[in-house]
Design a protein around this motif. Structure first.
Motif, PDB file in Angstrom:
ATOM      1  N   THR A 136      56.396 -28.215  11.466  1.00 34.99           N
ATOM      2  CA  THR A 136      56.728 -26.713  11.193  1.00 34.99           C
ATOM      3  C   THR A 136      57.958 -26.429  12.119  1.00 34.99           C
ATOM      4  N   GLU A 137      57.928 -26.469  13.432  1.00 33.79           N
ATOM      5  CA  GLU A 137      58.963 -26.139  14.352  1.00 33.79           C
ATOM      6  C   GLU A 137      60.150 -27.042  13.955  1.00 33.79           C
TER       7      GLU A 137
ATOM      8  N   ASN B 102      59.295 -15.860  14.413  1.00 33.24           N
ATOM      9  CA  ASN B 102      57.749 -15.995  14.126  1.00 33.24           C
ATOM     10  C   ASN B 102      57.020 -14.607  14.630  1.00 33.24           C
TER      11      ASN B 102
ATOM     12  N   THR C 125      60.905 -28.252  10.868  1.00 34.78           N
ATOM     13  CA  THR C 125      61.519 -27.642   9.792  1.00 34.78           C
ATOM     14  C   THR C 125      61.989 -26.472   9.989  1.00 34.78           C
ATOM     15  N   GLN C 126      61.341 -25.523  10.642  1.00 30.10           N
ATOM     16  CA  GLN C 126      62.073 -24.337  10.799  1.00 30.10           C
ATOM     17  C   GLN C 126      63.538 -24.304  11.738  1.00 30.10           C
TER      18      GLN C 126
ATOM     19  N   ASN D  64      67.001 -23.280  10.282  1.00 32.62           N
ATOM     20  CA  ASN D  64      67.860 -22.332  11.066  1.00 32.62           C
ATOM     21  C   ASN D  64      69.152 -23.024  11.265  1.00 32.62           C
TER      22      ASN D  64
END
Length: 402
Positions: free
Chosen positions: A52-53, A193, A55-56, A60
């Motif tokens: 998730t990190e 987040n 992908t985020q 970004n």
């Protein structure tokens, strides 16, 4: 009733031991499964967290790249819009120059037509299709041709301004959309987040049916830029053409006006020269008339002067007819008196013939005087039309460059 109440089942020690061992085994299995599940859960949590990190972070990064793309195309559009806006202003200024040049042709054309109309007031032989008339007609034709060119150029300028504004509108609309997209993506880029604005939105994880591919997005702006540049270059070419056209038309009109003025100057000189010669001849005729009148007067006096000698001679002849008898002699006196009467009669006849000739000559001189005076009046009228009326108006003609 006693039959319904039964004693609980009795187990043996082996059953009890086996049951306990089974429970131990089951608990151990469940515990091992739980430990394995916990371990897998920890690994999955770490894995999903990292994924998730990652992908985020990738999102970004792509947002940053996307914003860079938007800023790049926004700058390209902005530069092109600035250049096109300046070109629109320049073309409008050139159109105003054409419009002023067109308006400036009205007065020279009006004057040329007035000159043609005034010259129709010439009379007699002076109503001639001379060089001035030819140059005036050519001047009217030249100015009307210039007006047609300028009007056509005005129409082209108006149409090109419309196309430029159309391209400008497309650039502005594209820029507006890019600005909106930039604000949206910058907002998205700043979302974290722990941002208070975040919330769940069901049904948003879809591709919009009206969305376009990055290539289409890029091609759209590129097409707008290319179209704007194409119209800008067309506008630049048109301005260059206008500049040359204004210079050429002003030169053409200036040359034609100069040619017409030269034709006027030469014609005025010719008329003045002819009028001067006519006046010289008129003065000579008037002088000759005076001399002829004096001649007629002296002839009449000379004829009148023959009356007395004729009376004397005829009286002598009549008196001598009364001589008596043989005294009625055809002597030398009688012959000479007869000769005298004949001579006087011949002289009177000659004088009267000369008097008739003199009177006829005087009539011819007077008739010629009237013709000369009439012709001088014709020349004076022509000079007034050409020198005073026409050239007076033409002094105000000022062909300027625009």
């Amino acid at each position: 009733m006693a039959r319904l109440i039964t004693a609980p089942t009795r187990f043996t020690h082996e059953d009890w031991t086996r049951s306990n061992l089974t429970k131990y085994a089951n608990a151990d299995v469940e515990r091992q499964q739980a430990e394995r599940l916990i371990s897998e859960s920890d690994r999955l949590k770490d894995e999903t967290a990292k994924r998730t990190e990652k992908t985020q972070a990738d999102v970004n990064k792509k947002l940053e790249q996307r914003l860079n793309d938007i800023r790049y195309w926004k700058q390209e559009l902005d530069d092109k819009l600035k250049g096109l806006s300046e070109e629109i202003d320049n073309l409008i200024a050139f159109k105003q120059r054409v419009d002023k040049a067109l308006q400036a042709t009205e007065e020279p054309l009006h004057i040329a037509r007035m000159c043609l109309a005034n010259r129709e007031k010439r009379v007699g032989v002076d109503l001639v299709h001379d060089d001035v008339q030819k140059e005036l007609l050519k001047e009217v034709e030249t100015i009307e041709g210039v007006q047609a060119l300028l009007k056509r150029t005005l129409e082209q300028s108006t149409e090109q301004i419309r196309l430029n504004r159309k391209a400008k509108f497309q650039l502005e609309k594209d820029l507006k959309d890019k600005f909106g997209a930039q604000n949206i993506d910058e907002y998205c880029e700043n979302l974290k987040n722990n941002s208070p604005q975040i919330h769940f939105n069901d049904g948003v994880a879809v591709i919009e049916p009206n969305s376009v591919s990055p290539e289409q997005w890029q091609d759209f702006s590129n097409d707008n830029i290319n179209y704007a540049e194409r119209e800008r270059m067309n506008s630049v070419d048109l301005r260059s053409s206008i500049d040359g056209l204004l210079q050429q038309t002003s030169n053409d009109m200036r040359k034609q006006v100069s040619d017409t003025n030269e034709a006027f100057a030469h014609r005025i000189w010719e008329c003045k020269d002819a009028k001067g010669k006519l006046e010289d001849n008129l003065n000579k005729i008037i002088s000759q008339i005076k001399e002829q009148e004096e001649n007629i007067a002296t002839l009449e006096i000379a004829i009148q002067a023959k009356e007395a000698p004729m009376k004397v001679a005829q009286t002598r002849l009549e008196t001598r007819q009364h001589r008596p008898n043989v005294e009625l002699c055809r002597d030398a006196v009688q012959y000479r008196l007869l000769e005298e009467v004949g001579e006087i009669s011949s002289s009177v006849a000659q004088l009267q013939a000369r008097l008739r000739d003199a009177n006829s000559s005087l009539k011819g001189l007077v008739r010629n005087q009237l013709e000369l005076e009439e012709e001088i009046a014709v020349k004076a009228n022509t000079l007034f039309i050409d020198e005073v009326e026409c050239m007076g108006m033409r002094k105000s003609i000022d062909i300027q460059g625009f």
